[in-house]
Design an enzyme around this catalytic site. Structure first.
Site, PDB file in Angstrom:
ATOM      1  N   LYS A   1       0.855  -1.202   0.000  1.00 21.13           N
ATOM      2  CA  LYS A   1       0.000   0.000   0.000  1.00 21.13           C
ATOM      3  C   LYS A   1       0.886   1.244   0.000  1.00 21.13           C
ATOM      4  O   LYS A   1       0.641   2.193  -0.758  1.00 21.13           O
ATOM      5  CB  LYS A   1      -0.926  -0.002   1.226  1.00 21.13           C
ATOM      6  CG  LYS A   1      -2.044  -1.036   1.123  1.00 21.13           C
ATOM      7  CD  LYS A   1      -2.841  -1.216   2.402  1.00 21.13           C
ATOM      8  CE  LYS A   1      -3.797  -2.401   2.255  1.00 21.13           C
ATOM      9  NZ  LYS A   1      -4.597  -2.713   3.420  1.00 21.13           N
TER      10      LYS A   1
ATOM     11  N   ASP B   1     -11.219   2.815   3.499  1.00 21.83           N
ATOM     12  CA  ASP B   1     -11.543   1.381   3.443  1.00 21.83           C
ATOM     13  C   ASP B   1     -13.041   1.178   3.229  1.00 21.83           C
ATOM     14  O   ASP B   1     -13.465   0.094   2.799  1.00 21.83           O
ATOM     15  CB  ASP B   1     -11.183   0.713   4.784  1.00 21.83           C
ATOM     16  CG  ASP B   1      -9.894  -0.087   4.727  1.00 21.83           C
ATOM     17  OD1 ASP B   1      -9.562  -0.611   3.650  1.00 21.83           O
ATOM     18  OD2 ASP B   1      -9.231  -0.192   5.779  1.00 21.83           O
TER      19      ASP B   1
ATOM     20  N   GLN C   1      -4.658  -1.213   9.499  1.00 22.31           N
ATOM     21  CA  GLN C   1      -4.562  -2.571   8.950  1.00 22.31           C
ATOM     22  C   GLN C   1      -5.171  -3.583   9.919  1.00 22.31           C
ATOM     23  O   GLN C   1      -4.869  -3.576  11.119  1.00 22.31           O
ATOM     24  CB  GLN C   1      -3.073  -2.899   8.655  1.00 22.31           C
ATOM     25  CG  GLN C   1      -2.850  -4.210   7.940  1.00 22.31           C
ATOM     26  CD  GLN C   1      -3.435  -4.261   6.527  1.00 22.31           C
ATOM     27  OE1 GLN C   1      -3.586  -3.240   5.864  1.00 22.31           O
ATOM     28  NE2 GLN C   1      -3.774  -5.435   6.063  1.00 22.31           N
TER      29      GLN C   1
END
Ligand code: GUN
Length: 297
Positions: free
Chosen positions: A54, A121, A98
């Site tokens: 990422k 997200d 995460q």
């Protein structure tokens, strides 16, 4: 007939090039770039490799990227305070925590602490609600379903009036992609069925599908005879079924690919199908967030 392969790896490159252009336009218009913070708690090897990818992708697009690594024993209150700091930071447009988090931390509490307008997200309940409403309400579609929809649209598959069957009902893939494909609008307008472990006759549903999306996490669950000839098949499964001599994981999807590709019209491989799209869509959501925060294109 052998199916056309829908390459997530190739489509990723096209989308990343589009995003790079947008970042340049943003710099010209506002003198600023998108900002993404990746918060990694602990040292889970899979999480480290996802976060590294990422960060690399964000940097390749010219983002302002903050890498915030925290020890596995960080107190929940301190993690929440950290999120609040980034909620207020005007240089940050996307906050990514995460997952999974260590057991002593309440994941739901953490996700709910992220400002929904920075939740790239798309996991915050406000964004789940926005997705349900659809249309211009949707700020950040969740990344894997958004990637699936891009693969369907960019492969030239007709979605309007199509029979879509989704195998799996998870909050991250099955439920959101079903809602997205049923919405009114381009790349959607489909007739959607969700099937799952309690469905009585999985095969008969799959056989009806013009677009079959499989996110069950069971290797080779979908048999070739369940596929309607010419259908578009999207395989979201990433199942580790062994190791190579060099210690690399052998991955298999939820669909018996070798046989299915002789029946389907279009099909995604594993790896190289849906996988590369998730991070790409995270980048797309971060660019979208930056535009949103700067005041529009
Ligand atoms: N862990 C595995 N996949 C994801 C994802 O898409 N987002 C976050 N935040 N954590 C993950």
């Amino acid at each position: 007939m052998t199916a056309e392969i829908i390459s997530g790896t190739q489509i990723r490159e096209t989308i990343l090039a589009e995003l790079k252009d947008e970042v340049k336009q943003m710099q010209t218009k506002y003198g600023k770039v998108p900002g993404l913070v990746t918060i990694l708690v602990g040292e889970n090897p899979a999480s480290i490799s996802y976060v590294t990818l990422k960060i690399r992708t964000a940097e390749s697009l010219g983002f302002y990227e903050v890498q915030d690594n925290q020890p596995a024993d960080i107190a929940e209150a301190n993690l929440l305070a950290l999120i609040e700091k980034y909620n207020k930071d005007p240089k940050i447009h996307g906050i990514l925590v995460q997952l999974p988090l260590p057991k002593h931390i309440d994941e739901k509490k953490v996700l709910n602490a992220i400002n929904p307008n920075k939740d790239v997200d798309g996991f915050h309940p406000v964004n789940v609600g926005r997705l349900m409403i659809g249309g211009s309400e949707v700020l950040y579609p969740p990344c894997t379903p958004a990637g699936i929809q891009e693969l369907i649209v960019r492969s030239g598959t007709e979605t309007s009036g199509a029979e879509v069957v989704v195998v799996g009902r998870s909050n991250i893939v099955g439920k959101p992609i079903a809602v997205m494909m049923a919405q009114k609008g381009p790349g959607a307008n489909s007739t959607v069925t969700i099937v799952h472990t309690r469905t009585k006759d999985l095969a008969s549903h799959c056989k009806r599908a013009d677009i079959l999306i499989v996110a069950a996490g069971v290797p080779d669950l979908v048999k070739p005879e369940w596929i309607k000839p010419g259908a578009t098949v999207i395989d979201v499964g990433v199942n580790r079924v062994g190791m190579t001599d060099k210690g690399k994981a052998i991955l298999k999807g939820d669909v018996d690919y070798d046989k299915a590709k002789e029946i389907a019209g279009k099909i995604t491989p594993v790896p190289g199908g849906v996988g590369p799209m998730t991070i790409t869509m995270l980048m797309k959501n971060t660019v979208r967030s930056a535009w949103f925060h700067f005041g529009g294109k």
